[in-house]
Design an enzyme around this catalytic site. Sequence first.
Site, PDB file in Angstrom:
ATOM      1  N   ASP A  58      57.356  -9.339 -43.159  1.00  0.00           N
ATOM      2  CA  ASP A  58      58.560  -8.553 -42.906  1.00  0.00           C
ATOM      3  C   ASP A  58      59.172  -8.807 -41.530  1.00  0.00           C
ATOM      4  O   ASP A  58      58.490  -9.238 -40.589  1.00  0.00           O
ATOM      5  CB  ASP A  58      58.216  -7.060 -42.975  1.00  0.00           C
ATOM      6  CG  ASP A  58      58.064  -6.563 -44.403  1.00  0.00           C
ATOM      7  OD1 ASP A  58      57.923  -7.397 -45.319  1.00  0.00           O
ATOM      8  OD2 ASP A  58      58.086  -5.331 -44.592  1.00  0.00           O
ATOM      9  N   HIS A 109      65.612  -6.916 -46.712  1.00  0.00           N
ATOM     10  CA  HIS A 109      64.962  -5.848 -45.931  1.00  0.00           C
ATOM     11  C   HIS A 109      66.013  -5.124 -45.074  1.00  0.00           C
ATOM     12  O   HIS A 109      65.690  -4.656 -43.988  1.00  0.00           O
ATOM     13  CB  HIS A 109      63.853  -6.458 -45.078  1.00  0.00           C
ATOM     14  CG  HIS A 109      62.818  -5.494 -44.565  1.00  0.00           C
ATOM     15  ND1 HIS A 109      62.331  -4.434 -45.303  1.00  0.00           N
ATOM     16  CD2 HIS A 109      62.165  -5.439 -43.370  1.00  0.00           C
ATOM     17  CE1 HIS A 109      61.432  -3.777 -44.576  1.00  0.00           C
ATOM     18  NE2 HIS A 109      61.318  -4.355 -43.404  1.00  0.00           N
ATOM     19  N   HIS A 113      67.223  -2.984 -40.453  1.00  0.00           N
ATOM     20  CA  HIS A 113      66.020  -2.161 -40.592  1.00  0.00           C
ATOM     21  C   HIS A 113      66.340  -0.673 -40.575  1.00  0.00           C
ATOM     22  O   HIS A 113      65.656   0.143 -39.951  1.00  0.00           O
ATOM     23  CB  HIS A 113      65.014  -2.489 -39.474  1.00  0.00           C
ATOM     24  CG  HIS A 113      63.589  -2.373 -39.929  1.00  0.00           C
ATOM     25  ND1 HIS A 113      62.779  -1.340 -39.536  1.00  0.00           N
ATOM     26  CD2 HIS A 113      62.834  -3.153 -40.736  1.00  0.00           C
ATOM     27  CE1 HIS A 113      61.578  -1.511 -40.078  1.00  0.00           C
ATOM     28  NE2 HIS A 113      61.588  -2.599 -40.809  1.00  0.00           N
ATOM     29  N   HIS A 203      53.677  -8.976 -40.829  1.00  0.00           N
ATOM     30  CA  HIS A 203      54.943  -9.096 -40.099  1.00  0.00           C
ATOM     31  C   HIS A 203      55.016 -10.410 -39.333  1.00  0.00           C
ATOM     32  O   HIS A 203      54.103 -10.710 -38.557  1.00  0.00           O
ATOM     33  CB  HIS A 203      55.104  -7.930 -39.128  1.00  0.00           C
ATOM     34  CG  HIS A 203      55.200  -6.596 -39.815  1.00  0.00           C
ATOM     35  ND1 HIS A 203      54.087  -5.952 -40.315  1.00  0.00           N
ATOM     36  CD2 HIS A 203      56.273  -5.826 -40.124  1.00  0.00           C
ATOM     37  CE1 HIS A 203      54.486  -4.812 -40.890  1.00  0.00           C
ATOM     38  NE2 HIS A 203      55.802  -4.714 -40.797  1.00  0.00           N
TER      39      HIS A 203
END
Length: 237
Positions: A58, A109, A113, A203
């Site tokens: 991510d 995504h 964020h 991540h």
Amino acid sequence: MTVRGHRRTPGRLLAALLVLGLSLGVTSTAWAGPGRTANSTVVDSTGQPGRTVALTFDDGPNAGETSRLLDVLGTRDVRAVFCLWGQHVRQHPDLVRRIVAEGHVLCNHTMRHENMSTWSPQEIRANLRATNEVIHDVVPGAEIRYFRAPYGAWGRTPEVAADMGMQPLGWRLSVRDWNRPGTDVLVQRLMNGISRGSVVLLHDGGGERAQTVDAVSRVIPRLRGEGWRFTLPARTG
Ligand SMILES: [Zn+2]
């Protein structure tokens, strides 16, 4: 059967296909690719039996670690999912092209964020659409198979993502790599935490992620040695 009968058969087939097409057309907004539809179930497994695991990354792409991570995955012949911020896609288009060129799978995504837990479907849709447009500016036509809500704050995002053809993508294992507890700790958490069919949250962006890349590099051969196979998350819930 008469010649006339033979002629009629393709006609019926066409009619049947037409009906099928129309019925699919009704749900066309949920159409996710050939023979597949997305639904609003948050997927957290590979959907495959045995020792299978799916790695997902991510918050990238990130100039610091994404490139090195791609080297690691490429060398080990592992395909993974990359959940991208639209904003980061704008900053690092070459890395996005590389992600796609090397056979990895894209996941929306959001633009920056955002926590969408209280957003309306209309607001969610606008953000997700803008994010997809930014991605497609860089990699035209690339499939964006999944959506992952930042912070796991799903709110009404699963239904909107599914309606746009993206499967909501959760996870079964998080090793909290954003805290940078040390590579050894991350390796231990991964080795202890992975269970059959796990989707693993990691991540490559949102901060310095060298420990994550190092841990992934060490864990892949160890897991393979124990009979684990790397695959992708299930396409639908
Ligand atoms: Zn995130």
